[in-house]
Write a protein that holds these residues in place. Structure first.
Motif, PDB file in Angstrom:
ATOM      1  N   ARG A 104      11.594  42.309  55.699  1.00 30.28           N
ATOM      2  CA  ARG A 104      10.506  41.450  55.208  1.00 30.28           C
ATOM      3  C   ARG A 104      10.719  39.994  55.595  1.00 30.28           C
ATOM      4  NH1 ARG A 104      11.534  44.710  50.465  1.00 30.28           N
ATOM      5  NH2 ARG A 104       9.943  46.363  50.358  1.00 30.28           N
ATOM      6  N   GLU A 105      11.983  39.606  55.753  1.00 30.23           N
ATOM      7  CA  GLU A 105      12.308  38.204  56.047  1.00 30.23           C
ATOM      8  C   GLU A 105      12.316  37.902  57.544  1.00 30.23           C
ATOM      9  OE1 GLU A 105      13.074  35.651  54.000  1.00 30.23           O
ATOM     10  OE2 GLU A 105      12.779  36.793  52.155  1.00 30.23           O
ATOM     11  N   ALA A 106      12.389  38.939  58.383  1.00 35.35           N
ATOM     12  CA  ALA A 106      12.698  38.718  59.796  1.00 35.35           C
ATOM     13  C   ALA A 106      11.609  39.258  60.719  1.00 35.35           C
ATOM     14  CB  ALA A 106      14.033  39.384  60.138  1.00 35.35           C
ATOM     15  N   ASP A 107      11.532  38.666  61.899  1.00 36.25           N
ATOM     16  CA  ASP A 107      10.672  39.179  62.964  1.00 36.25           C
ATOM     17  C   ASP A 107      11.455  40.111  63.895  1.00 36.25           C
ATOM     18  OD1 ASP A 107       8.440  37.562  62.148  1.00 36.25           O
ATOM     19  OD2 ASP A 107       9.483  35.850  63.030  1.00 36.25           O
ATOM     20  N   ILE A 108      12.767  39.930  63.923  1.00 43.48           N
ATOM     21  CA  ILE A 108      13.651  40.741  64.767  1.00 43.48           C
ATOM     22  C   ILE A 108      14.808  41.205  63.891  1.00 43.48           C
ATOM     23  CG2 ILE A 108      15.126  40.780  66.817  1.00 43.48           C
ATOM     24  CD1 ILE A 108      13.389  38.138  67.572  1.00 43.48           C
ATOM     25  N   VAL A 109      15.027  42.504  63.813  1.00 40.71           N
ATOM     26  CA  VAL A 109      16.087  43.063  62.980  1.00 40.71           C
ATOM     27  C   VAL A 109      17.128  43.734  63.867  1.00 40.71           C
ATOM     28  CG1 VAL A 109      16.676  44.669  61.138  1.00 40.71           C
ATOM     29  CG2 VAL A 109      14.492  43.441  61.065  1.00 40.71           C
ATOM     30  N   PHE A 110      18.353  43.222  63.830  1.00 42.26           N
ATOM     31  CA  PHE A 110      19.468  43.831  64.543  1.00 42.26           C
ATOM     32  C   PHE A 110      20.231  44.750  63.594  1.00 42.26           C
ATOM     33  CE2 PHE A 110      18.773  40.054  67.110  1.00 42.26           C
ATOM     34  CZ  PHE A 110      19.032  40.478  68.399  1.00 42.26           C
ATOM     35  N   THR A 111      20.658  45.909  64.100  1.00 43.49           N
ATOM     36  CA  THR A 111      21.572  46.769  63.362  1.00 43.49           C
ATOM     37  C   THR A 111      22.809  47.014  64.210  1.00 43.49           C
ATOM     38  OG1 THR A 111      20.422  48.753  64.178  1.00 43.49           O
ATOM     39  CG2 THR A 111      19.779  47.926  62.012  1.00 43.49           C
ATOM     40  N   MET A 112      23.968  47.018  63.538  1.00 42.34           N
ATOM     41  CA  MET A 112      25.243  47.281  64.211  1.00 42.34           C
ATOM     42  C   MET A 112      26.077  48.128  63.254  1.00 42.34           C
ATOM     43  SD  MET A 112      26.808  47.061  66.924  1.00 42.34           S
ATOM     44  CE  MET A 112      28.181  46.633  67.952  1.00 42.34           C
ATOM     45  N   LEU A 113      25.929  49.464  63.376  1.00 43.24           N
ATOM     46  CA  LEU A 113      26.477  50.387  62.393  1.00 43.24           C
ATOM     47  C   LEU A 113      27.374  51.411  63.065  1.00 43.24           C
ATOM     48  CD1 LEU A 113      23.085  50.725  60.536  1.00 43.24           C
ATOM     49  CD2 LEU A 113      25.082  49.474  59.701  1.00 43.24           C
ATOM     50  N   ALA A 114      28.024  52.243  62.249  1.00 47.01           N
ATOM     51  CA  ALA A 114      29.103  53.073  62.767  1.00 47.01           C
ATOM     52  C   ALA A 114      28.631  54.309  63.507  1.00 47.01           C
ATOM     53  CB  ALA A 114      30.029  53.485  61.618  1.00 47.01           C
ATOM     54  N   ASP A 115      27.550  54.966  63.031  1.00 49.24           N
ATOM     55  CA  ASP A 115      27.238  56.283  63.579  1.00 49.24           C
ATOM     56  C   ASP A 115      25.749  56.567  63.411  1.00 49.24           C
ATOM     57  OD1 ASP A 115      27.572  58.793  64.705  1.00 49.24           O
ATOM     58  OD2 ASP A 115      29.101  59.456  63.289  1.00 49.24           O
ATOM     59  N   THR A 116      25.311  57.648  64.028  1.00 45.33           N
ATOM     60  CA  THR A 116      23.898  58.013  64.032  1.00 45.33           C
ATOM     61  C   THR A 116      23.307  58.136  62.631  1.00 45.33           C
ATOM     62  OG1 THR A 116      24.241  59.186  66.124  1.00 45.33           O
ATOM     63  CG2 THR A 116      22.243  59.713  64.900  1.00 45.33           C
ATOM     64  N   PRO A 117      23.939  58.863  61.698  1.00 45.26           N
ATOM     65  CA  PRO A 117      23.341  58.980  60.370  1.00 45.26           C
ATOM     66  C   PRO A 117      23.202  57.650  59.648  1.00 45.26           C
ATOM     67  CG  PRO A 117      24.998  60.676  60.693  1.00 45.26           C
ATOM     68  CD  PRO A 117      25.149  59.705  61.819  1.00 45.26           C
ATOM     69  N   ASP A 118      24.113  56.708  59.908  1.00 42.93           N
ATOM     70  CA  ASP A 118      24.034  55.389  59.281  1.00 42.93           C
ATOM     71  C   ASP A 118      22.777  54.640  59.736  1.00 42.93           C
ATOM     72  OD1 ASP A 118      26.751  55.391  57.981  1.00 42.93           O
ATOM     73  OD2 ASP A 118      27.352  55.604  60.058  1.00 42.93           O
ATOM     74  N   VAL A 119      22.489  54.709  61.034  1.00 42.56           N
ATOM     75  CA  VAL A 119      21.302  54.028  61.562  1.00 42.56           C
ATOM     76  C   VAL A 119      20.033  54.682  61.029  1.00 42.56           C
ATOM     77  CG1 VAL A 119      20.046  53.358  63.649  1.00 42.56           C
ATOM     78  CG2 VAL A 119      22.560  53.294  63.623  1.00 42.56           C
ATOM     79  N   ALA A 120      20.009  56.034  61.011  1.00 47.07           N
ATOM     80  CA  ALA A 120      18.849  56.731  60.469  1.00 47.07           C
ATOM     81  C   ALA A 120      18.626  56.373  59.004  1.00 47.07           C
ATOM     82  CB  ALA A 120      19.023  58.240  60.631  1.00 47.07           C
ATOM     83  N   GLU A 121      19.701  56.268  58.234  1.00 48.87           N
ATOM     84  CA  GLU A 121      19.596  55.910  56.823  1.00 48.87           C
ATOM     85  C   GLU A 121      19.066  54.495  56.643  1.00 48.87           C
ATOM     86  OE1 GLU A 121      19.908  56.311  52.682  1.00 48.87           O
ATOM     87  OE2 GLU A 121      20.207  57.867  54.197  1.00 48.87           O
ATOM     88  N   VAL A 122      19.629  53.554  57.373  1.00 52.56           N
ATOM     89  CA  VAL A 122      19.253  52.147  57.212  1.00 52.56           C
ATOM     90  C   VAL A 122      17.832  51.880  57.700  1.00 52.56           C
ATOM     91  CG1 VAL A 122      19.706  49.850  58.201  1.00 52.56           C
ATOM     92  CG2 VAL A 122      21.561  51.161  57.162  1.00 52.56           C
ATOM     93  N   VAL A 123      17.443  52.475  58.816  1.00 50.01           N
ATOM     94  CA  VAL A 123      16.135  52.169  59.396  1.00 50.01           C
ATOM     95  C   VAL A 123      15.031  53.007  58.763  1.00 50.01           C
ATOM     96  CG1 VAL A 123      14.771  52.074  61.514  1.00 50.01           C
ATOM     97  CG2 VAL A 123      17.188  51.442  61.559  1.00 50.01           C
ATOM     98  N   LEU A 124      15.305  54.302  58.516  1.00 53.28           N
ATOM     99  CA  LEU A 124      14.256  55.207  58.038  1.00 53.28           C
ATOM    100  C   LEU A 124      14.472  55.725  56.622  1.00 53.28           C
ATOM    101  CD1 LEU A 124      13.787  57.432  61.223  1.00 53.28           C
ATOM    102  CD2 LEU A 124      12.529  55.345  60.614  1.00 53.28           C
TER     103      LEU A 124
END
Length: 319
Positions: A57-77
């Motif tokens: 909500r605060e950003a126009d560009i969101v970077f993620t730097m996470l450990a593994d596939t399930p972490d990214v799926a959890e954080v983004v979706l």
């Protein structure tokens, strides 16, 4: 121009990358599960958010730097929760899916925003995440990196980008803050495929250096002199220079942990399986890393793959 940036994942790689974006004058909103990971970045001027959705909500560009596939799926979706397991799909794993999705990036993302995942994850899941973000009007870039914690700190990473060329061009000034060698490889997932290729080359080169030093030692020849000689010829490489010295010194303080390299080689193997490819060299490296991590050494630098090679040749001796 100052950008409104979000950054999620403030570990050994993410923290220095976020600090470099702050130092370049950009506004930064951040999220991490651990307060101790947040503190160095908020002390430098970033705003802490209570969820990934809050960052979006605060950003126009969101970077993620996470450990593994399930972490990214959890954080983004809000799906695929936890770590480990299959990297071939994203799905809710418990009955709290609605609450988890409400906290995820997708719940706060706005049309025109860009999500940039700099983690190393499954190319197939990367494409799935991009497809789920599209109806919200958001674009995704997969932009995994090579260069370790030193490259993250110094802003000299190699960045391999997949996704729309227009979004890549828009974010090029930000990538130039984070890395020295930035290449747009292709469409969604192409960056992750490139990173898998990188890990194949790195892993097999580490294994080759390790075997060479084992041979020198077994033959009674000074490994340091062998390394010095090889550096001047066609066998010379950055891995021989850096990891060869680590092996000689028996110093495996992590720059890139063996457990993460093991995860990357799992992604290589799963992708090869999907494509019907046999990659025996990569499979051997994966097995050596499995042995290393299985012995409790996953927190060592991936150059400690040499330890697995030494144990293989110890033939029952302690090592």
């Amino acid at each position: 121009m100052t950008a409104r940036i979000g950054f999620i994942g403030l570990g050994i790689m993410g923290r220095p990358m976020a600090l470099n974006l702050l130092a370049a004058g950009h506004e930064l909103s951040v999220y991490a599960r651990r307060t101790e990971a947040l503190t160095p970045v908020t002390d430098a001027g970033a705003r802490a958010c209570d969820s990934p959705a809050g960052v979006a909500r605060e950003a126009d560009i969101v970077f993620t730097m996470l450990a593994d596939t399930p972490d990214v799926a959890e954080v983004v979706l809000g799906t695929g929760g936890g770590t480990g397991g299959s990297t071939t799909g994203v799905s809710a794993s418990d009955g709290g899916g609605d609450d988890r999705r409400a906290r995820a990036v997708i719940a706060g993302i706005r049309p025109g925003s860009v999500v940039v995942d700099m983690s190393t994850i499954s190319p197939a899941v990367t494409r799935q995440i991009a497809a789920e973000l599209a109806p919200a009007g958001a674009t995704m870039l997969d932009a995994p990196v090579s260069g370790g914690d030193i490259g993250a700190r110094d802003g000299t990473l190699s960045i391999m980008v997949g996704g729309p060329a227009e979004a890549f061009a828009q974010l090029a000034p930000l990538f130039e803050i984070l890395g020295r060698h930035v290449v747009h490889v292709g469409e969604h997932g192409a960056g992750q495929i490139c990173k898998a290729c990188n890990q194949i080359v790195v892993g097999q080169t580490i294994a080759g250096v390790g075997e060479a030093l084992l041979l020198a030692e077994a033959a009674g020849v000074d490994g340091a002199r062998v390394r010095e000689a090889l550096l001047g010829g066609f066998a010379g490489s950055r891995i021989l220079e850096v990891h060869g010295q680590r092996m000689l010194d028996d110093n495996y303080t992590p720059g890139f942990k063996a457990a993460l390299h093991q995860k990357d080689m799992r992604i290589v193997q799963e992708t090869a399986h999907e494509l019907g490819l046999g990659l025996p060299g990569a499979a051997l490296v994966a097995q050596l890393l499995n042995t290393l991590v299985g012995r409790g050494d996953g927190g060592l630098d991936s150059a400690a793959l040499h330890l697995a090679q030494r144990r293989l040749n110890a033939q029952g001796e302690s090592s």
